[in-house]
Motif scaffolding. Sequence first.
Motif, mmCIF file in Angstrom:
data_model
loop_
_atom_site.group_PDB
_atom_site.id
_atom_site.type_symbol
_atom_site.label_atom_id
_atom_site.label_comp_id
_atom_site.label_asym_id
_atom_site.label_seq_id
_atom_site.Cartn_x
_atom_site.Cartn_y
_atom_site.Cartn_z
ATOM 1 N N GLN A 196 -28.680 -16.557 -26.000
ATOM 2 C CA GLN A 196 -29.399 -17.481 -26.882
ATOM 3 C C GLN A 196 -28.477 -18.150 -27.890
ATOM 4 O O GLN A 196 -28.681 -19.322 -28.240
ATOM 5 C CB GLN A 196 -30.522 -16.738 -27.609
ATOM 6 C CG GLN A 196 -31.671 -16.328 -26.699
ATOM 7 C CD GLN A 196 -32.732 -15.509 -27.425
ATOM 8 O OE1 GLN A 196 -32.515 -15.031 -28.546
ATOM 9 N NE2 GLN A 196 -33.888 -15.349 -26.800
ATOM 10 N N ARG A 197 -27.455 -17.426 -28.327
ATOM 11 C CA ARG A 197 -26.626 -17.980 -29.404
ATOM 12 C C ARG A 197 -25.308 -18.582 -28.928
ATOM 13 O O ARG A 197 -24.660 -19.312 -29.683
ATOM 14 C CB ARG A 197 -26.345 -16.916 -30.467
ATOM 15 C CG ARG A 197 -25.409 -15.811 -30.049
ATOM 16 C CD ARG A 197 -25.089 -14.870 -31.209
ATOM 17 N NE ARG A 197 -24.080 -13.881 -30.864
ATOM 18 C CZ ARG A 197 -24.320 -12.697 -30.349
ATOM 19 N NH1 ARG A 197 -25.587 -12.339 -30.132
ATOM 20 N NH2 ARG A 197 -23.347 -11.877 -30.051
ATOM 21 N N ASP A 198 -24.900 -18.268 -27.690
ATOM 22 C CA ASP A 198 -23.605 -18.755 -27.197
ATOM 23 C C ASP A 198 -23.815 -19.530 -25.899
ATOM 24 O O ASP A 198 -24.011 -18.936 -24.834
ATOM 25 C CB ASP A 198 -22.651 -17.578 -26.967
ATOM 26 C CG ASP A 198 -21.210 -18.034 -26.756
ATOM 27 O OD1 ASP A 198 -21.002 -19.168 -26.270
ATOM 28 O OD2 ASP A 198 -20.281 -17.251 -27.051
ATOM 29 N N PRO A 199 -23.777 -20.853 -25.951
ATOM 30 C CA PRO A 199 -24.070 -21.666 -24.763
ATOM 31 C C PRO A 199 -23.027 -21.535 -23.657
ATOM 32 O O PRO A 199 -23.255 -22.017 -22.538
ATOM 33 C CB PRO A 199 -24.108 -23.096 -25.318
ATOM 34 C CG PRO A 199 -23.263 -23.051 -26.557
ATOM 35 C CD PRO A 199 -23.479 -21.683 -27.131
ATOM 36 N N ARG A 200 -21.904 -20.877 -23.926
ATOM 37 C CA ARG A 200 -20.902 -20.687 -22.873
ATOM 38 C C ARG A 200 -21.366 -19.676 -21.831
ATOM 39 O O ARG A 200 -20.876 -19.678 -20.701
ATOM 40 C CB ARG A 200 -19.581 -20.209 -23.476
ATOM 41 C CG ARG A 200 -18.927 -21.156 -24.454
ATOM 42 C CD ARG A 200 -17.679 -20.494 -25.048
ATOM 43 N NE ARG A 200 -18.012 -19.241 -25.715
ATOM 44 C CZ ARG A 200 -17.148 -18.248 -25.928
ATOM 45 N NH1 ARG A 200 -15.898 -18.370 -25.518
ATOM 46 N NH2 ARG A 200 -17.527 -17.143 -26.555
ATOM 47 N N PHE A 201 -22.314 -18.819 -22.198
ATOM 48 C CA PHE A 201 -22.725 -17.719 -21.337
ATOM 49 C C PHE A 201 -23.957 -18.077 -20.523
ATOM 50 O O PHE A 201 -24.900 -18.703 -21.029
ATOM 51 C CB PHE A 201 -23.000 -16.467 -22.171
ATOM 52 C CG PHE A 201 -21.758 -15.709 -22.545
ATOM 53 C CD1 PHE A 201 -21.371 -14.579 -21.857
ATOM 54 C CD2 PHE A 201 -20.959 -16.158 -23.593
ATOM 55 C CE1 PHE A 201 -20.215 -13.881 -22.196
ATOM 56 C CE2 PHE A 201 -19.796 -15.481 -23.937
ATOM 57 C CZ PHE A 201 -19.428 -14.340 -23.233
ATOM 58 N N ALA A 202 -23.944 -17.657 -19.256
ATOM 59 C CA ALA A 202 -25.096 -17.836 -18.370
ATOM 60 C C ALA A 202 -25.239 -16.579 -17.506
ATOM 61 O O ALA A 202 -24.241 -15.928 -17.165
ATOM 62 C CB ALA A 202 -24.921 -19.064 -17.482
ATOM 63 N N LEU A 203 -26.471 -16.247 -17.162
ATOM 64 C CA LEU A 203 -26.762 -15.097 -16.313
ATOM 65 C C LEU A 203 -27.378 -15.591 -15.028
ATOM 66 O O LEU A 203 -28.409 -16.278 -15.047
ATOM 67 C CB LEU A 203 -27.731 -14.148 -17.038
ATOM 68 C CG LEU A 203 -28.229 -12.935 -16.242
ATOM 69 C CD1 LEU A 203 -27.086 -12.008 -15.895
ATOM 70 C CD2 LEU A 203 -29.312 -12.197 -17.042
ATOM 71 N N ARG A 204 -26.762 -15.255 -13.902
ATOM 72 C CA ARG A 204 -27.262 -15.648 -12.583
ATOM 73 C C ARG A 204 -27.882 -14.420 -11.920
ATOM 74 O O ARG A 204 -27.269 -13.362 -11.873
ATOM 75 C CB ARG A 204 -26.131 -16.187 -11.725
ATOM 76 C CG ARG A 204 -25.435 -17.388 -12.311
ATOM 77 C CD ARG A 204 -26.270 -18.671 -12.160
ATOM 78 N NE ARG A 204 -25.977 -19.305 -10.894
ATOM 79 C CZ ARG A 204 -26.880 -19.772 -10.056
ATOM 80 N NH1 ARG A 204 -28.169 -19.611 -10.293
ATOM 81 N NH2 ARG A 204 -26.514 -20.366 -8.932
ATOM 82 N N SER A 205 -29.098 -14.603 -11.444
ATOM 83 C CA SER A 205 -29.785 -13.505 -10.769
ATOM 84 C C SER A 205 -30.528 -14.052 -9.566
ATOM 85 O O SER A 205 -30.592 -15.273 -9.351
ATOM 86 C CB SER A 205 -30.770 -12.819 -11.737
ATOM 87 O OG SER A 205 -31.682 -13.751 -12.261
ATOM 88 N N ALA A 206 -31.066 -13.177 -8.734
ATOM 89 C CA ALA A 206 -31.777 -13.594 -7.538
ATOM 90 C C ALA A 206 -32.889 -14.565 -7.914
ATOM 91 O O ALA A 206 -33.630 -14.352 -8.864
ATOM 92 C CB ALA A 206 -32.350 -12.368 -6.834
ATOM 93 N N GLY A 207 -32.935 -15.676 -7.198
ATOM 94 C CA GLY A 207 -33.964 -16.678 -7.460
ATOM 95 C C GLY A 207 -33.568 -17.736 -8.458
ATOM 96 O O GLY A 207 -34.350 -18.627 -8.758
ATOM 97 N N THR A 208 -32.328 -17.650 -8.998
ATOM 98 C CA THR A 208 -31.876 -18.667 -9.960
ATOM 99 C C THR A 208 -30.738 -19.486 -9.386
ATOM 100 O O THR A 208 -30.091 -19.099 -8.443
ATOM 101 C CB THR A 208 -31.399 -18.033 -11.281
ATOM 102 O OG1 THR A 208 -30.227 -17.229 -11.025
ATOM 103 C CG2 THR A 208 -32.492 -17.170 -11.877
#
Length: 208
Positions: A196-208
């Motif tokens: 939420q606070r750091d736009p550099r980070f992303a989480l990839r999971s099944a279905g995304t």
Amino acid sequence: MNRLSFLLARTLRREAPLAALSLSEDALLARFATERVALVGNARSLSGTSFGEEIDAADLVIRLNRAPMPSATSHGTRTDALALATSIKAEALERLSPRLTLWMSHKRKRLPWHVATRRGFYLHPREDHADLKQRLGAPPSTGLMMIDLLARSRAAEVTLFGFDFFASLSLTGSRSADRVPHDFTAEAVFVRDLLQRDPRFALRSAGT
């Protein structure tokens, strides 16, 4: 340092001689600067995805512990850095051939000679582990220690793969969440807040 000196320092918990073998934390963080990083966790759920090409397209691919890669389709093939908190055989480490080998565990007696003497070796400071443990209220997992370290770097992007906080268990064992020392609920909250606070980070999971 020869092997005998290393074993003595490890046994007697002499931090300074072991740290002398390591890149400094600043030097390690400089290696991450401006890079698009793929941090690959060991959740079983990653096996049902097709993220392999996306993982291998990153500038820097970091894997954890014994780095299971059951399929190139789901996991990719590259290992540029390996973050360890468990032992790994020398032959397995050579097969992965990481440019950086990071010993994240605070348990120095488990540190193997063939890890400590690799070029690009990094010894994670005990105080960093202790600080994160205090924030979580439980010992941090290897993955969360890497996430925290990357958050302090100047990496351009950090994409997390294979992190479901033990919902699907791990590819490297059969233990359930209640049989490991980590608090995965607290770790999930930590990562959610970071996203939420750091736009550099992303989480990839099944279905995304």
